[in-house]
Structures are given as C-alpha cells and as structure tokens.
Design a protein around this motif. Structure first.
Motif, mmCIF file in Angstrom:
data_model
loop_
_atom_site.group_PDB
_atom_site.id
_atom_site.type_symbol
_atom_site.label_atom_id
_atom_site.label_comp_id
_atom_site.label_asym_id
_atom_site.label_seq_id
_atom_site.Cartn_x
_atom_site.Cartn_y
_atom_site.Cartn_z
ATOM 1 N N GLY A 136 0.944 -1.217 -0.386
ATOM 2 C CA GLY A 136 -0.648 -0.058 -0.057
ATOM 3 C C GLY A 136 0.683 1.291 -0.060
ATOM 4 O O GLY A 136 1.809 1.219 0.180
ATOM 5 N N VAL A 137 -0.044 2.776 0.825
ATOM 6 C CA VAL A 137 0.539 3.452 0.152
ATOM 7 C C VAL A 137 0.431 4.078 1.666
ATOM 8 O O VAL A 137 -1.789 4.510 1.450
ATOM 9 C CB VAL A 137 0.787 4.144 -1.439
ATOM 10 N N THR A 138 0.839 5.386 1.381
ATOM 11 C CA THR A 138 0.359 6.534 2.638
ATOM 12 C C THR A 138 0.065 7.825 1.800
ATOM 13 O O THR A 138 0.234 8.682 1.203
ATOM 14 C CB THR A 138 1.507 6.737 3.357
ATOM 15 N N ARG A 139 -1.505 8.023 2.591
ATOM 16 C CA ARG A 139 -2.168 9.137 1.217
ATOM 17 C C ARG A 139 -1.087 10.478 3.232
ATOM 18 O O ARG A 139 -1.183 10.107 3.667
ATOM 19 C CB ARG A 139 -3.784 9.193 1.696
ATOM 20 N N LYS A 140 -1.999 11.422 1.855
ATOM 21 C CA LYS A 140 -1.589 13.083 2.683
ATOM 22 C C LYS A 140 -1.920 12.758 4.048
ATOM 23 O O LYS A 140 -1.397 13.586 4.353
ATOM 24 C CB LYS A 140 -2.093 14.011 1.493
ATOM 25 N N ASP A 141 -3.693 12.496 4.437
ATOM 26 C CA ASP A 141 -3.973 12.929 5.064
ATOM 27 C C ASP A 141 -3.346 11.528 6.675
ATOM 28 O O ASP A 141 -3.954 11.676 6.863
ATOM 29 C CB ASP A 141 -5.286 12.177 6.290
ATOM 30 N N GLY A 142 -2.407 10.862 5.497
ATOM 31 C CA GLY A 142 -1.628 9.718 7.098
ATOM 32 C C GLY A 142 -2.367 8.658 7.130
ATOM 33 O O GLY A 142 -1.938 7.631 7.680
ATOM 34 N N TYR A 143 -3.462 7.859 6.479
ATOM 35 C CA TYR A 143 -3.915 7.018 6.303
ATOM 36 C C TYR A 143 -2.978 5.649 5.270
ATOM 37 O O TYR A 143 -3.405 6.709 4.398
ATOM 38 C CB TYR A 143 -5.627 6.936 5.636
ATOM 39 N N ARG A 144 -2.958 4.536 5.593
ATOM 40 C CA ARG A 144 -2.484 3.872 4.892
ATOM 41 C C ARG A 144 -3.516 3.123 4.159
ATOM 42 O O ARG A 144 -4.645 2.298 4.643
ATOM 43 C CB ARG A 144 -2.092 2.559 5.849
ATOM 44 N N VAL A 145 -2.970 2.965 2.852
ATOM 45 C CA VAL A 145 -4.389 2.566 1.767
ATOM 46 C C VAL A 145 -3.424 1.135 1.041
ATOM 47 O O VAL A 145 -2.720 1.346 0.613
ATOM 48 C CB VAL A 145 -5.009 3.852 0.227
ATOM 49 N N ILE A 146 -4.464 0.377 0.686
ATOM 50 C CA ILE A 146 -3.913 -0.826 0.165
ATOM 51 C C ILE A 146 -4.812 -1.691 -1.010
ATOM 52 O O ILE A 146 -6.349 -1.671 -0.466
ATOM 53 C CB ILE A 146 -3.975 -2.613 1.314
ATOM 54 N N GLY A 147 -4.525 -1.910 -2.257
ATOM 55 C CA GLY A 147 -5.228 -2.394 -3.679
ATOM 56 C C GLY A 147 -5.194 -3.439 -3.565
ATOM 57 O O GLY A 147 -4.074 -4.582 -2.963
ATOM 58 N N LEU A 148 -6.686 -3.925 -2.951
ATOM 59 C CA LEU A 148 -6.853 -5.845 -2.814
ATOM 60 C C LEU A 148 -8.168 -5.467 -3.798
ATOM 61 O O LEU A 148 -9.080 -5.561 -3.226
ATOM 62 C CB LEU A 148 -6.960 -5.295 -1.098
ATOM 63 N N ASN A 149 -8.229 -7.651 -4.139
ATOM 64 C CA ASN A 149 -9.645 -7.578 -4.506
ATOM 65 C C ASN A 149 -10.593 -6.463 -5.533
ATOM 66 O O ASN A 149 -11.451 -5.998 -5.511
ATOM 67 C CB ASN A 149 -10.017 -8.066 -3.787
ATOM 68 N N TYR A 150 -9.703 -5.760 -6.415
ATOM 69 C CA TYR A 150 -10.030 -4.503 -6.934
ATOM 70 C C TYR A 150 -10.937 -3.888 -6.084
ATOM 71 O O TYR A 150 -11.985 -2.740 -6.434
ATOM 72 C CB TYR A 150 -11.103 -5.130 -8.202
ATOM 73 N N GLY A 151 -10.375 -3.384 -4.721
ATOM 74 C CA GLY A 151 -10.546 -2.625 -4.038
ATOM 75 C C GLY A 151 -9.455 -1.706 -3.075
ATOM 76 O O GLY A 151 -8.069 -2.247 -3.425
ATOM 77 N N ARG A 152 -9.562 -0.304 -2.757
ATOM 78 C CA ARG A 152 -8.972 -0.072 -1.837
ATOM 79 C C ARG A 152 -9.388 -0.757 -0.342
ATOM 80 O O ARG A 152 -10.496 0.182 -0.205
ATOM 81 C CB ARG A 152 -8.639 1.882 -2.005
ATOM 82 N N HIS A 153 -8.502 -0.442 -0.064
ATOM 83 C CA HIS A 153 -9.045 -0.918 1.309
ATOM 84 C C HIS A 153 -7.772 0.036 2.638
ATOM 85 O O HIS A 153 -6.932 0.066 2.432
ATOM 86 C CB HIS A 153 -9.134 -2.503 1.923
#
Length: 169
Positions: free
Chosen positions: A44-61
């Motif tokens: 995943g990646v860390t967004r500007k607001d600090g939340y970590r987001v991971i692309g998984l099963n055709y969605g972002r979580h």
C-alpha cells in the motif's frame, strides 16, 4: 474507500498479506502480478492525510480495517479508532473499535484553532469559551479570563462525556 464489507475473508487475506502487529505494517506474501515493488516493501501507500491504503481485490482498503480483519476475523462493525491519533500507526495496540461519535471525540485539535487548546476559542469581548459535544448535546462554558481556565472546564466535561475517548490535544 470501500466502507462496506468487501468480499474477502480472514483466510483469504492471510493468503495475500502478512500483518505485523508490532509495527502495524502489512506485507505481501508474494509479489503481485505486474507490480514493480518487491515483497520487501510494505503493501500500500500512505495518503496525504496519513491513512495507509492498500489495493486488494479490485478495491482500496484502509490498512487499519485490514489489520482488524486479520486479527479478529471480522470486519469492523462501525469504525476503528487510532488511540494515539496517528492514522498511519496501525499497530494492534493502537487500534480499537469505536462508534463515529467516539472516533470524533478522539480527534485532534483543529489546525485553525488559535487559542492553542482543543474546544476553546476567544470571542470579541476578549473572553474565552469552551464547548464539548456528545450524543447530540453541546455543553458550552464561559466566559473565562484565560484560555487555560476554559480548557480546564472543557477537559473535565470531556472526561465525563467521552471517557477513554476524550482527547486533550
């Protein structure tokens, strides 16, 4: 972001990712097809607001939602609160189930706050006021001569209304 429960189980998640509760990071078990990142890089990646987001099963979580599923076997019923207020800190000891109201109670002081204290402001009469909101109720205090006095009342009320979710900063 996918707020509904995605079509993935704890077992499926554990086949794809490894969660380290000590660091809060999720790691791919094997390199994703077409990915330029090795499995030695956290997922995943860390967004500007600090939340970590991971692309998984055709969605972002959100990483904290996946950590919750990984550890408990269930998707969060409501929200997941970061106890220390840092949205990038997904260590297991820093996550707890919360309602939306509890999550808001643990929110940090607004960036535009000029008094220096959460829930305290200065009005045109050069007096300080405070407020706390909980369960649709707004409790207001003041006027006070100092921001510190307004903040002391705000903190006492917040501890009663928000309990362990009350945040001072």
């Amino acid at each position: 972001m996918n707020n509904k429960q995605p079509q993935i189980t704890q077992n499926q998640l554990r086949e794809l990712l490894r969660y380290d509760p000590e660091t809060g990071l999720l790691w791919w078990m094997r390199r994703k097809s077409g990915s330029r990142y090795p499995i030695t890089v956290p997922a995943g990646v860390t967004r500007k607001d600090g939340y970590r987001v991971i692309g998984l099963n055709y969605g972002r979580h959100y990483g904290h939602h996946l950590a919750w599923l990984y550890m408990t076997g269930e998707w969060p019923e409501n929200e997941i609160d970061h106890i220390n207020g840092d949205p990038s800190d997904n260590r297991w000891v820093n996550l707890r189930a919360a309602t939306h109201a509890q999550n808001l109670a643990n929110k940090k002081r607004e960036k535009g706050n000029v008094s220096g204290y959460k829930g305290v402001w200065l009005e045109q009469n050069n007096k300080y006021y405070c407020d706390v909101r909980a369960n649709g109720i707004k409790v207001r205090g003041g006027p006070f001569l100092t921001a510190e006095a307004a903040f002391a009342l705000r903190e006492a009320i917040a501890k009663i209304l928000h309990g362990e979710f009350a945040r001072s900063e």
